[in-house]
Design a protein around this motif. Structure first.
Motif, PDB file in Angstrom:
ATOM      1  N   GLY A   1     -13.516 -27.695 -53.888  1.00  0.00           N
ATOM      2  CA  GLY A   1     -14.022 -26.431 -53.271  1.00  0.00           C
ATOM      3  C   GLY A   1     -13.119 -26.586 -51.686  1.00  0.00           C
ATOM      4  N   ARG A   2     -13.323 -26.171 -50.692  1.00  0.00           N
ATOM      5  CA  ARG A   2     -11.866 -26.453 -49.890  1.00  0.00           C
ATOM      6  C   ARG A   2     -11.448 -27.524 -49.111  1.00  0.00           C
ATOM      7  NH1 ARG A   2     -12.743 -26.855 -43.815  1.00  0.00           N
ATOM      8  NH2 ARG A   2     -11.220 -25.859 -42.793  1.00  0.00           N
ATOM      9  N   ASP A   3     -12.889 -28.753 -49.293  1.00  0.00           N
ATOM     10  CA  ASP A   3     -12.212 -30.590 -48.979  1.00  0.00           C
ATOM     11  C   ASP A   3     -10.933 -30.782 -49.936  1.00  0.00           C
ATOM     12  OD1 ASP A   3     -13.094 -30.972 -46.763  1.00  0.00           O
ATOM     13  OD2 ASP A   3     -15.329 -31.932 -47.703  1.00  0.00           O
ATOM     14  N   LEU A   4     -11.248 -30.169 -51.213  1.00  0.00           N
ATOM     15  CA  LEU A   4      -9.947 -30.828 -52.323  1.00  0.00           C
ATOM     16  C   LEU A   4      -8.612 -29.754 -52.042  1.00  0.00           C
ATOM     17  CD1 LEU A   4      -9.068 -31.853 -54.846  1.00  0.00           C
ATOM     18  CD2 LEU A   4     -10.037 -30.042 -55.915  1.00  0.00           C
ATOM     19  N   ASP A   5      -8.507 -28.866 -51.582  1.00  0.00           N
ATOM     20  CA  ASP A   5      -7.484 -27.812 -51.032  1.00  0.00           C
ATOM     21  C   ASP A   5      -6.835 -28.242 -50.228  1.00  0.00           C
ATOM     22  OD1 ASP A   5      -7.972 -25.736 -53.007  1.00  0.00           O
ATOM     23  OD2 ASP A   5      -9.017 -24.562 -52.390  1.00  0.00           O
ATOM     24  N   LEU A   6      -7.474 -28.728 -48.626  1.00  0.00           N
ATOM     25  CA  LEU A   6      -6.936 -29.116 -48.008  1.00  0.00           C
ATOM     26  C   LEU A   6      -6.275 -30.898 -48.596  1.00  0.00           C
ATOM     27  CD1 LEU A   6      -9.800 -28.421 -45.213  1.00  0.00           C
ATOM     28  CD2 LEU A   6      -7.481 -27.481 -45.207  1.00  0.00           C
ATOM     29  N   PHE A   7      -7.508 -31.175 -49.045  1.00  0.00           N
ATOM     30  CA  PHE A   7      -6.201 -32.769 -49.706  1.00  0.00           C
ATOM     31  C   PHE A   7      -5.332 -33.305 -50.540  1.00  0.00           C
ATOM     32  CE2 PHE A   7      -6.200 -36.092 -53.115  1.00  0.00           C
ATOM     33  CZ  PHE A   7      -6.252 -37.342 -52.158  1.00  0.00           C
ATOM     34  N   MET A   8      -5.514 -32.062 -51.066  1.00  0.00           N
ATOM     35  CA  MET A   8      -4.007 -31.164 -51.964  1.00  0.00           C
ATOM     36  C   MET A   8      -3.276 -31.229 -51.646  1.00  0.00           C
ATOM     37  SD  MET A   8      -6.095 -30.301 -55.306  1.00  0.00           S
ATOM     38  CE  MET A   8      -4.378 -29.818 -56.558  1.00  0.00           C
ATOM     39  N   VAL A   9      -3.612 -30.163 -50.441  1.00  0.00           N
ATOM     40  CA  VAL A   9      -2.205 -29.852 -49.204  1.00  0.00           C
ATOM     41  C   VAL A   9      -1.264 -31.099 -48.488  1.00  0.00           C
ATOM     42  CG1 VAL A   9      -1.197 -28.815 -47.399  1.00  0.00           C
ATOM     43  CG2 VAL A   9      -2.768 -27.355 -49.040  1.00  0.00           C
ATOM     44  N   LYS A  10      -2.764 -31.930 -48.440  1.00  0.00           N
ATOM     45  CA  LYS A  10      -1.771 -32.965 -47.047  1.00  0.00           C
ATOM     46  C   LYS A  10      -0.838 -33.845 -47.688  1.00  0.00           C
ATOM     47  CE  LYS A  10      -2.081 -35.769 -43.510  1.00  0.00           C
ATOM     48  NZ  LYS A  10      -1.500 -35.230 -42.250  1.00  0.00           N
ATOM     49  N   PHE A  11      -2.067 -34.145 -49.231  1.00  0.00           N
ATOM     50  CA  PHE A  11      -1.379 -35.512 -49.656  1.00  0.00           C
ATOM     51  C   PHE A  11      -0.637 -35.276 -50.921  1.00  0.00           C
ATOM     52  CE2 PHE A  11      -5.187 -37.172 -47.293  1.00  0.00           C
ATOM     53  CZ  PHE A  11      -5.074 -37.934 -46.177  1.00  0.00           C
ATOM     54  N   ARG A  12       0.252 -34.270 -50.996  1.00  0.00           N
ATOM     55  CA  ARG A  12       1.016 -33.767 -51.659  1.00  0.00           C
ATOM     56  C   ARG A  12       1.649 -35.382 -51.752  1.00  0.00           C
ATOM     57  NH1 ARG A  12       2.168 -29.969 -54.840  1.00  0.00           N
ATOM     58  NH2 ARG A  12       4.048 -29.294 -56.367  1.00  0.00           N
ATOM     59  N   PRO A  13       1.670 -35.690 -53.313  1.00  0.00           N
ATOM     60  CA  PRO A  13       3.452 -36.722 -52.946  1.00  0.00           C
ATOM     61  C   PRO A  13       4.584 -35.990 -53.220  1.00  0.00           C
ATOM     62  CG  PRO A  13       1.769 -36.540 -55.754  1.00  0.00           C
ATOM     63  CD  PRO A  13       1.769 -35.444 -53.970  1.00  0.00           C
ATOM     64  N   SER A  14       5.782 -36.581 -53.231  1.00  0.00           N
ATOM     65  CA  SER A  14       7.416 -36.591 -53.175  1.00  0.00           C
ATOM     66  C   SER A  14       7.175 -36.592 -54.521  1.00  0.00           C
ATOM     67  CB  SER A  14       8.128 -36.955 -52.338  1.00  0.00           C
ATOM     68  OG  SER A  14       7.790 -38.762 -52.339  1.00  0.00           O
TER      69      SER A  14
END
Length: 237
Positions: free
Chosen positions: A183-196
């Protein structure tokens, strides 16, 4: 005596095979107006020249050499050199030609994306091989509108290519079997820690898995206010 005659004939043949300067004019098919800054390239020698304001060009070429004519908004044309008479080349405008927008870029297949990257890179070049060798810088192509648009498109295309590489290695299907987020936590995690892109390219599957686990530990220690800030960043992108 026969050897001398044969050698003399060989010299004549070699000298006759040397490149001659081919001149021509490039015009638009419908209007017959000259087109300037058309890239004329000898495929055999890789030498490239540009047409003048009056559409004229001159380039060294042998008989049977293949020349290509390229310009944004026009169909790529070719010419096989059969003699060194003045050439008139008529280029056909492409219908509905325009610079790709972001939404159009995302609709391209991977194969189409690679081809668009190649075209944009060629059209945005300001440095090329000069006739007679060496490097030539073209101010008209460096500061011209078409070249600037091509370089902008190239940047957008490269960004799309890199995003596809990241998305293939860092997505919900890969993350959720490793960490218990949804859910929302997964979305926030993927935005915050999106790798280069650089990290993804250099990492194998195990390194990606370890990166996700380490990032999850950091995510769990974040306060709610810090998580809300991630959401604001995502909304302003």
């Amino acid at each position: 005596m026969k050897r001398v005659v044969v050698f003399f004939l060989f010299i004549l043949l070699v000298s006759g095979a040397q490149a001659q300067t081919l001149k021509g004019i490039v015009m638009e098919l419908d209007s017959s107006k000259p087109i300037q800054q058309v890239e004329v390239k000898n495929v055999r020698t890789d030498v490239l020249v540009e047409t003048t304001a009056s559409g004229e060009f001159s380039i060294d070429a042998n008989v049977n050499d293949l020349l290509t004519f390229g310009y944004p908004g026009y169909r790529l044309d070719t010419l096989v050199v059969v003699d060194h008479e003045l050439k008139r080349v008529y280029m056909t405008p492409l219908k509905d030609f325009n610079i790709l927008e972001d939404v159009e870029i995302t609709d391209l297949s991977d194969v189409q994306l690679e081809e668009e990257i190649r075209l944009a890179r060629e059209r945005g070049k300001s440095v090329h091989t000069a006739q007679g060798g060496g490097i030539a810088i073209s101010p008209s192509r460096l500061f011209g509108r078409e070249a600037k648009e091509a370089r902008r498109r190239y940047e957008l295309l490269i960004e799309e290519k890199e995003n596809r590489v990241i998305n293939a290695r860092f997505n919900e299907g890969i993350i959720t079997p490793i960490i218990p987020l949804k859910g929302r936590d997964l979305d926030l995690f993927m935005v915050k820690f999106r790798p280069s892109y650089e990290f993804v390219e250099q990492s194998d599957d195990e390194q990606i898995r370890l990166y996700i686990m380490d990032s999850y530990k950091e995510f769990k220690n974040m306060s709610q206010a810090e998580k809300d800030k991630i959401k604001l960043i995502k909304q302003t992108e």
